[in-house]
Design a protein around this motif. Structure first.
Motif, PDB file in Angstrom:
ATOM      1  N   LEU A 128     120.393   1.462  -1.266  1.00 22.66           N
ATOM      2  CA  LEU A 128     119.914   2.750  -0.741  1.00 22.66           C
ATOM      3  C   LEU A 128     118.547   3.077  -1.324  1.00 22.66           C
ATOM      4  O   LEU A 128     118.236   2.691  -2.453  1.00 22.66           O
ATOM      5  N   PRO A 129     117.728   3.851  -0.570  1.00 23.35           N
ATOM      6  CA  PRO A 129     116.408   4.216  -1.086  1.00 23.35           C
ATOM      7  C   PRO A 129     116.481   5.289  -2.169  1.00 23.35           C
ATOM      8  O   PRO A 129     117.285   6.212  -2.079  1.00 23.35           O
ATOM      9  N   VAL A 130     115.643   5.136  -3.181  1.00 22.03           N
ATOM     10  CA  VAL A 130     115.474   6.154  -4.219  1.00 22.03           C
ATOM     11  C   VAL A 130     113.996   6.533  -4.210  1.00 22.03           C
ATOM     12  O   VAL A 130     113.121   5.667  -4.306  1.00 22.03           O
ATOM     13  N   LEU A 131     113.723   7.831  -4.062  1.00 18.84           N
ATOM     14  CA  LEU A 131     112.332   8.310  -3.969  1.00 18.84           C
ATOM     15  C   LEU A 131     111.616   8.191  -5.288  1.00 18.84           C
ATOM     16  O   LEU A 131     112.143   8.561  -6.332  1.00 18.84           O
ATOM     17  N   GLN A 132     110.378   7.673  -5.231  1.00 19.17           N
ATOM     18  CA  GLN A 132     109.523   7.677  -6.411  1.00 19.17           C
ATOM     19  C   GLN A 132     108.276   8.441  -6.012  1.00 19.17           C
ATOM     20  O   GLN A 132     107.417   7.919  -5.310  1.00 19.17           O
ATOM     21  N   HIS A 133     108.236   9.694  -6.433  1.00 21.66           N
ATOM     22  CA  HIS A 133     107.225  10.603  -5.890  1.00 21.66           C
ATOM     23  C   HIS A 133     105.798  10.219  -6.240  1.00 21.66           C
ATOM     24  O   HIS A 133     104.914  10.304  -5.400  1.00 21.66           O
ATOM     25  N   LYS A 134     105.602   9.787  -7.471  1.00 20.96           N
ATOM     26  CA  LYS A 134     104.224   9.496  -7.899  1.00 20.96           C
ATOM     27  C   LYS A 134     103.593   8.424  -7.028  1.00 20.96           C
ATOM     28  O   LYS A 134     102.485   8.576  -6.542  1.00 20.96           O
ATOM     29  N   SER A 135     104.343   7.338  -6.813  1.00 25.16           N
ATOM     30  CA  SER A 135     103.776   6.218  -6.058  1.00 25.16           C
ATOM     31  C   SER A 135     103.990   6.390  -4.550  1.00 25.16           C
ATOM     32  O   SER A 135     103.497   5.582  -3.769  1.00 25.16           O
ATOM     33  N   LYS A 136     104.730   7.433  -4.145  1.00 27.73           N
ATOM     34  CA  LYS A 136     105.089   7.639  -2.737  1.00 27.73           C
ATOM     35  C   LYS A 136     105.825   6.421  -2.167  1.00 27.73           C
ATOM     36  O   LYS A 136     105.641   6.054  -1.010  1.00 27.73           O
ATOM     37  N   ARG A 137     106.584   5.778  -3.031  1.00 25.21           N
ATOM     38  CA  ARG A 137     107.319   4.587  -2.592  1.00 25.21           C
ATOM     39  C   ARG A 137     108.813   4.825  -2.721  1.00 25.21           C
ATOM     40  O   ARG A 137     109.240   5.737  -3.424  1.00 25.21           O
ATOM     41  N   LEU A 138     109.553   3.931  -2.091  1.00 24.55           N
ATOM     42  CA  LEU A 138     110.994   3.938  -2.268  1.00 24.55           C
ATOM     43  C   LEU A 138     111.350   2.739  -3.118  1.00 24.55           C
ATOM     44  O   LEU A 138     110.719   1.686  -3.016  1.00 24.55           O
ATOM     45  N   CYS A 139     112.358   2.926  -3.979  1.00 17.35           N
ATOM     46  CA  CYS A 139     112.888   1.768  -4.671  1.00 17.35           C
ATOM     47  C   CYS A 139     114.309   1.627  -4.142  1.00 17.35           C
ATOM     48  O   CYS A 139     114.935   2.622  -3.768  1.00 17.35           O
ATOM     49  N   PHE A 140     114.807   0.411  -3.973  1.00 17.13           N
ATOM     50  CA  PHE A 140     116.141   0.237  -3.405  1.00 17.13           C
ATOM     51  C   PHE A 140     117.134  -0.136  -4.500  1.00 17.13           C
ATOM     52  O   PHE A 140     116.889  -1.063  -5.275  1.00 17.13           O
ATOM     53  N   ARG A 141     118.251   0.613  -4.556  1.00 17.41           N
ATOM     54  CA  ARG A 141     119.286   0.354  -5.570  1.00 17.41           C
ATOM     55  C   ARG A 141     120.637   0.114  -4.917  1.00 17.41           C
ATOM     56  O   ARG A 141     120.964   0.711  -3.897  1.00 17.41           O
ATOM     57  N   ARG A 142     121.409  -0.726  -5.575  1.00 18.58           N
ATOM     58  CA  ARG A 142     122.718  -1.162  -5.066  1.00 18.58           C
ATOM     59  C   ARG A 142     123.664   0.027  -4.925  1.00 18.58           C
ATOM     60  O   ARG A 142     123.692   0.907  -5.789  1.00 18.58           O
ATOM     61  N   TYR A 143     124.423   0.028  -3.852  1.00 14.34           N
ATOM     62  CA  TYR A 143     125.354   1.128  -3.580  1.00 14.34           C
ATOM     63  C   TYR A 143     126.744   0.573  -3.295  1.00 14.34           C
ATOM     64  O   TYR A 143     126.926  -0.240  -2.374  1.00 14.34           O
ATOM     65  N   THR A 144     127.717   1.023  -4.113  1.00  7.65           N
ATOM     66  CA  THR A 144     129.120   0.736  -3.818  1.00  7.65           C
ATOM     67  C   THR A 144     129.862   2.072  -3.915  1.00  7.65           C
ATOM     68  O   THR A 144     129.257   3.082  -4.268  1.00  7.65           O
ATOM     69  N   TYR A 145     131.176   2.053  -3.623  1.00  8.20           N
ATOM     70  CA  TYR A 145     131.930   3.314  -3.685  1.00  8.20           C
ATOM     71  C   TYR A 145     131.892   3.916  -5.089  1.00  8.20           C
ATOM     72  O   TYR A 145     132.097   5.108  -5.273  1.00  8.20           O
ATOM     73  N   ALA A 146     131.604   3.092  -6.106  1.00  8.39           N
ATOM     74  CA  ALA A 146     131.670   3.569  -7.493  1.00  8.39           C
ATOM     75  C   ALA A 146     130.294   3.954  -8.060  1.00  8.39           C
ATOM     76  O   ALA A 146     130.191   4.357  -9.217  1.00  8.39           O
ATOM     77  N   THR A 147     129.229   3.826  -7.265  1.00  4.91           N
ATOM     78  CA  THR A 147     127.878   4.086  -7.788  1.00  4.91           C
ATOM     79  C   THR A 147     127.673   5.570  -8.092  1.00  4.91           C
ATOM     80  O   THR A 147     127.884   6.413  -7.210  1.00  4.91           O
ATOM     81  N   PRO A 148     127.255   5.912  -9.318  1.00  2.00           N
ATOM     82  CA  PRO A 148     126.949   7.319  -9.614  1.00  2.00           C
ATOM     83  C   PRO A 148     125.732   7.780  -8.813  1.00  2.00           C
ATOM     84  O   PRO A 148     124.731   7.070  -8.759  1.00  2.00           O
ATOM     85  N   MET A 149     125.867   8.959  -8.182  1.00  2.49           N
ATOM     86  CA  MET A 149     124.829   9.442  -7.261  1.00  2.49           C
ATOM     87  C   MET A 149     124.351  10.830  -7.683  1.00  2.49           C
ATOM     88  O   MET A 149     125.081  11.574  -8.323  1.00  2.49           O
ATOM     89  N   ARG A 150     123.124  11.166  -7.249  1.00  2.17           N
ATOM     90  CA  ARG A 150     122.655  12.548  -7.409  1.00  2.17           C
ATOM     91  C   ARG A 150     121.701  12.884  -6.254  1.00  2.17           C
ATOM     92  O   ARG A 150     121.096  11.981  -5.688  1.00  2.17           O
ATOM     93  N   PRO A 151     121.590  14.174  -5.915  1.00  4.12           N
ATOM     94  CA  PRO A 151     120.731  14.528  -4.791  1.00  4.12           C
ATOM     95  C   PRO A 151     119.250  14.450  -5.139  1.00  4.12           C
ATOM     96  O   PRO A 151     118.871  14.787  -6.264  1.00  4.12           O
ATOM     97  N   ASN A 152     118.430  14.003  -4.207  1.00  3.48           N
ATOM     98  CA  ASN A 152     116.978  14.039  -4.420  1.00  3.48           C
ATOM     99  C   ASN A 152     116.436  15.409  -3.989  1.00  3.48           C
ATOM    100  O   ASN A 152     117.199  16.293  -3.631  1.00  3.48           O
ATOM    101  N   ARG A 153     115.124  15.562  -3.974  1.00  3.70           N
ATOM    102  CA  ARG A 153     114.547  16.893  -3.693  1.00  3.70           C
ATOM    103  C   ARG A 153     114.813  17.386  -2.277  1.00  3.70           C
ATOM    104  O   ARG A 153     114.647  18.551  -1.970  1.00  3.70           O
ATOM    105  N   TYR A 154     115.230  16.483  -1.378  1.00  7.83           N
ATOM    106  CA  TYR A 154     115.574  16.900  -0.022  1.00  7.83           C
ATOM    107  C   TYR A 154     117.080  17.072   0.147  1.00  7.83           C
ATOM    108  O   TYR A 154     117.562  17.245   1.265  1.00  7.83           O
ATOM    109  N   GLY A 155     117.812  16.937  -0.954  1.00 10.78           N
ATOM    110  CA  GLY A 155     119.262  17.120  -0.892  1.00 10.78           C
ATOM    111  C   GLY A 155     120.010  15.873  -0.448  1.00 10.78           C
ATOM    112  O   GLY A 155     121.219  15.931  -0.207  1.00 10.78           O
ATOM    113  N   ILE A 156     119.307  14.744  -0.322  1.00  8.86           N
ATOM    114  CA  ILE A 156     119.967  13.495   0.090  1.00  8.86           C
ATOM    115  C   ILE A 156     120.421  12.748  -1.163  1.00  8.86           C
ATOM    116  O   ILE A 156     119.636  12.578  -2.111  1.00  8.86           O
TER     117      ILE A 156
END
Ligand SMILES: Nc1nc2c(c(=O)[nH]1)N(C=O)[C@@H](CNc1ccc(C(=O)N[C@@H](CCC(=O)O)C(=O)O)cc1)CN2
Ligand SMILES: Nc1ncnc2c1ncn2[C@@H]1O[C@H](COP(=O)(O)OP(=O)(O)OP(=O)(O)O)[C@@H](O)[C@H]1O
Length: 232
Positions: free
Chosen positions: A107-135
């Motif tokens: 899934l994409p993770v926002l990196q605001h400074k570089s205006k880039r996305l970094c992609f991180r592995r997602y499974t049912y057990a992955t700890p998640m948190r909302p980004n600035r848009y609530g996603i």
């Protein structure tokens, strides 16, 4: 296809050539494109939000099946997806099915400074948190990252698209910046697949030099072949 080739194709195939609309677009500047995109984005986002539940569910099912077929045919192993918001094509069931096929989902993770996305592995057990848009996104350092150029496929959210595979997104330019390495590299094995409802198809999406185009767009009606690329 270059911008002028796209416009020539459009002139030959559509009614938009009447009234000088295409001529106007051909000459549009970055600022004019920005305004055109903003207006189109507003309209298309409103239409997307208004799709009724029954139609949405039916479309979701068809898009899921078509996307899985595409990914399996390409023997994809690492696939980036997104968690839908704002009426985007739902992805939760699709992610489950991709995982059941043995593919890894990122899934994409926002990196605001570089205006880039970094992609991180997602499974049912992955700890998640909302980004600035609530996603929701995977918490950095608690989930392994993958370089975008090592992904086999990226499933992108779409606000609007055209038959040439031009994509209108949310306007952050995040996907464009992150996938910039694909420009002028037709041989790159990564495939970009937009997920959209049919009503998001328009005659013409204004493009800027940094816009990344889509290899495929999957809707409930069809699988559109966008960017002309050697896909095998
Ligand atoms: N589901 C999903 N995830 C995604 C994206 C996306 O388009 N869809 N992104 C694709 O890039 C990135 C996030 N980019 C986004 C950019 C703008 C807005 C948005 O809602 N903008 C508000 C205004 C926000 C503000 O106050 O600044 C809006 O337009 O209403 C959301 C996501 C990464 N993750
Ligand atoms: N290579 C680049 N050079 C200059 N500006 C860029 C570049 N890449 C992205 N941008 C910036 O990104 C902004 C948004 O671009 P655009 O409207 O094409 O986003 P989008 O494709 O709809 O959004 P997203 O990819 O986040 O879904 C532009 O206004 C521009 O300032």
């Amino acid at each position: 296809m270059t911008q002028s080739e796209r416009l020539r194709h459009l002139e030959e195939t559509s009614s938009a050539s009447k009234g000088g609309l295409i001529e106007h677009m051909r000459n549009s500047s970055v600022q004019e494109n920005h305004d055109l995109k903003r207006e189109l984005r507003r309209n298309l986002r409103a239409q997307r939000r208004n799709i009724g539940l029954a139609r949405r569910r039916k479309a979701e099912y068809t898009i899921l099946k078509r996307t899985l077929t595409l990914l399996k045919r390409r023997r994809a192993r690492s696939v980036a997806c997104y968690l839908d918001s704002d009426g985007e094509v739902p992805t939760q069931k699709l992610i489950t099915q991709i995982t059941l096929q043995g593919m890894d989902v990122y899934l994409p993770v926002l990196q605001h400074k570089s205006k880039r996305l970094c992609f991180r592995r997602y499974t049912y057990a992955t700890p998640m948190r909302p980004n600035r848009y609530g996603i929701l996104e995977p918490i950095p350092d608690q989930s392994p990252a993958i370089g975008a150029n090592r992904l086999d496929a990226v499933l992108l959210p779409v606000v609007g698209f055209d038959r040439q595979g031009s994509r209108l997104g949310m306007g952050g330019g995040f996907y464009d910046t992150t996938l910039k390495f694909l420009q002028h590299r037709d041989w790159h094995p990564l495939i970009t697949i937009g997920l959209a409802f049919e009503l998001q198809l328009v005659d013409y999406i204004p493009t800027d030099r940094w816009d990344i185009s889509l290899d495929r767009v999957v809707t409930e009606r069809s699988v559109y072949q966008g960017r002309v690329k050697q896909v095998y």
